[in-house]
Motif scaffolding. Structure first.
Motif: not given
Length: 241
Positions: A42-49, A61-73, A76-81
């Motif tokens: 994320l742009n604030d430096g936080q990394e989600l795995k 781009v969407s993210f899921e981990s356990g009970n966490t589910s988020r979507s980003y435009v 809000s994002v610097a990079a993802f893979e």
């Protein structure tokens, strides 16, 4: 008998139209896009795995981990893979400032197709554009009498998506090289699929590659029957530079 035949045609046309609509929505359904193991910075430096999924039809781009589910435009994002199971390769994306069709600079997701250290070949896929219009009712004539069998007519849906291949220079310049336009026209009785491919600037290769590298790419493309105006084939050609 004639009335029964007309009713049969009407039912058949409606069934075909419903099938076409279902297929159309299947192609646009983001749930058909598979998840892959990856990360989002994320742009604030936080990394989600966790599990990552990129929906190129709406640019999210969407993210899921356990009970966490988020979507980003892109904003809000610097990079993802993530690892793409369908393509069997790791895919890397960056959010870069780019001037849109209204001449306004804003972030977009770009995929890195090939990294040459001093420059990179990247791709931007625009969100899907959908147009719909209604056609005249279907009919047939017999003995001078015209019978309408298609009710109020059918709906035609045109689905268009554009992808552009760019060269990203060392100073951050983004220069277009190849444009691909994929189009599906969904009609009541048939679909028409077409992909247009157009090289926008053939001279741009000489800006980033020397004559020896270009010669290698041309020889490799000719020996393997590959084309510079085809995305997947162009990626293979780049590896021979």
């Amino acid at each position: 008998m004639k009335r029964a035949w007309c009713l049969y045609i009407l039912i058949l046309l409606n069934a075909i139209q419903l099938f076409g609509q279902e297929k159309k929505f299947e192609e646009l359904n983001p749930d058909l896009i598979e998840w892959g193991e990856g990360s989002i910075l994320l742009n604030d430096g936080q990394e989600l795995k966790g599990l990552v999924r990129f929906n190129d039809k709406n640019g999210i781009v969407s993210f899921e981990s356990g009970n966490t589910s988020r979507s980003y435009v892109p904003r809000s994002v610097a990079a993802f893979e993530f690892y793409d199971e369908k393509l069997k390769r790791q895919r890397v994306f960056y959010s870069l400032e780019f001037e849109d069709k209204d001449n306004v600079k804003r972030p977009f997701f770009f995929e890195v197709l090939r990294d040459f250290k001093t420059f990179a070949v990247i791709s931007k896929i625009d969100p899907v554009e959908i147009e719909q219009w209604t056609t005249s009712p279907a009919s047939f004539s017999s003995n001078g009498i015209t019978t309408v069998v298609g009710g109020t007519g059918g709906t035609v849906t045109k689905i268009t998506q554009t992808e552009t291949i760019y060269f990203l220079g060392s100073k951050g310049e983004i220069e277009p090289y190849l444009k691909l336009m994929r189009k599906i026209v969904d009609r009541t009785l048939y679909d028409r699929k077409k992909t247009k491919q157009k090289i926008l600037d053939d001279d741009i290769l000489r800006k980033y590659f020397n004559e020896s590298e270009i010669s290698n790419m041309i020889d490799y493309s000719e020996k393997n029957n590959l084309h510079f105006d085809n995305k997947e084939e162009f990626i293979k050609i780049l590896a021979s530079a």
